[in-house]
Scaffold this motif. Structure first.
Motif, PDB file in Angstrom:
ATOM      1  N   LEU A  85       0.793  -0.964  -0.073  1.00  0.00           N
ATOM      2  CA  LEU A  85      -0.023   0.126   0.395  1.00  0.00           C
ATOM      3  C   LEU A  85       1.160   1.784  -0.096  1.00  0.00           C
ATOM      4  O   LEU A  85       0.496   1.992  -0.599  1.00  0.00           O
ATOM      5  CB  LEU A  85      -0.606   0.468   1.466  1.00  0.00           C
ATOM      6  N   VAL A  86       2.259   0.765   0.776  1.00  0.00           N
ATOM      7  CA  VAL A  86       2.644   2.309   0.513  1.00  0.00           C
ATOM      8  C   VAL A  86       3.237   2.624  -0.282  1.00  0.00           C
ATOM      9  O   VAL A  86       3.233   3.951  -0.815  1.00  0.00           O
ATOM     10  CB  VAL A  86       4.102   2.541   1.776  1.00  0.00           C
ATOM     11  N   ALA A  87       3.892   1.297  -1.050  1.00  0.00           N
ATOM     12  CA  ALA A  87       4.331   1.561  -2.285  1.00  0.00           C
ATOM     13  C   ALA A  87       3.294   1.882  -3.556  1.00  0.00           C
ATOM     14  O   ALA A  87       3.974   2.848  -4.329  1.00  0.00           O
ATOM     15  CB  ALA A  87       5.136  -0.040  -2.649  1.00  0.00           C
ATOM     16  N   HIS A  88       2.397   1.958  -3.122  1.00  0.00           N
ATOM     17  CA  HIS A  88       1.152   2.415  -4.194  1.00  0.00           C
ATOM     18  C   HIS A  88       0.661   3.619  -4.410  1.00  0.00           C
ATOM     19  O   HIS A  88       1.036   4.568  -4.969  1.00  0.00           O
ATOM     20  CB  HIS A  88      -0.180   1.149  -3.772  1.00  0.00           C
ATOM     21  N   THR A  89       0.876   3.829  -2.630  1.00  0.00           N
ATOM     22  CA  THR A  89       0.940   5.677  -2.723  1.00  0.00           C
ATOM     23  C   THR A  89       1.992   6.586  -2.844  1.00  0.00           C
ATOM     24  O   THR A  89       1.338   7.434  -3.989  1.00  0.00           O
ATOM     25  CB  THR A  89       0.572   5.376  -1.261  1.00  0.00           C
TER      26      THR A  89
END
Length: 189
Positions: free
Chosen positions: A138-142
């Motif tokens: 999720l952090v990478a996606h954001t």
């Protein structure tokens, strides 16, 4: 699918749009694929519910390392598929070479899935490990959204706030998992 149909095309290259009849064919094929995947899942997965594979030899990575691996894999996957930073095609390659980054993205996804599946079968895997893997992705996606899809300062600030709130809430959930009673992990495989 309908929401994707009306929300994605305005932000994409007009050359990617299909004509009226072709759109119906593609949507019909996509709907058929979704129904087939759901039917296959309903047939296969209930038989395996509640069964967990025997522990695999080898250690489960630490929470930070697991999150970092999942973050790198997710960011690499997205960076290989979506043009960003002024590129007109994925991975800054000419259009004719587009299958190469697509194949590389498939390899990244397969390698990450294999690693997470192997780690999750080990005896030391916990709900916190699952949360670390999801948090990394999720952090990478954001972060990729911040790098590639923000066009003005308001977009950037809004996505940064959403990302910060997401990280704080995931950290709070991790704290709750760390201090709460150990609950059995449901096996969805």
């Amino acid at each position: 699918m309908g929401l994707l149909r009306v929300s994605v095309p305005p932000s994409q290259d007009s050359g990617y749009l299909l004509s009226g009849r072709a759109v119906l064919v593609v949507l019909g094929l996509a709907a058929t694929a979704v129904v087939a995947a759901v039917a296959a899942a309903l047939v296969r997965f209930p038989r395996r519910a509640g069964r967990r594979r025997a522990g695999v030899a080898g250690p489960v990575p630490g929470l930070f390392r697991l999150g970092a691996v999942c973050a790198v894999a997710a960011f690499a996957f997205l960076a290989l598929l979506f043009p960003f930073a002024g590129a007109h095609h994925p991975a800054f390659l000419p259009r004719a070479w587009a299958p190469l980054p697509m194949a590389a993205a498939a390899v990244v996804a397969a390698a990450a899935a294999w690693a997470v599946r192997r780690w999750s079968a080990a005896d030391g895997w916990t709900a916190r490990h699952r949360l670390a893997a999801v948090t990394g992705a999720l952090v990478a996606h954001t972060a990729f959204g911040l790098v590639s899809h923000t066009r003005d300062p308001l977009d950037t600030a809004g996505l940064a706030v959403i990302g910060a709130v997401m990280v704080l809430l995931l950290h709070r959930l991790d704290d709750r998992l760390a201090t709460g009673p150990a609950a059995p992990i449901p096996d969805y495989r």
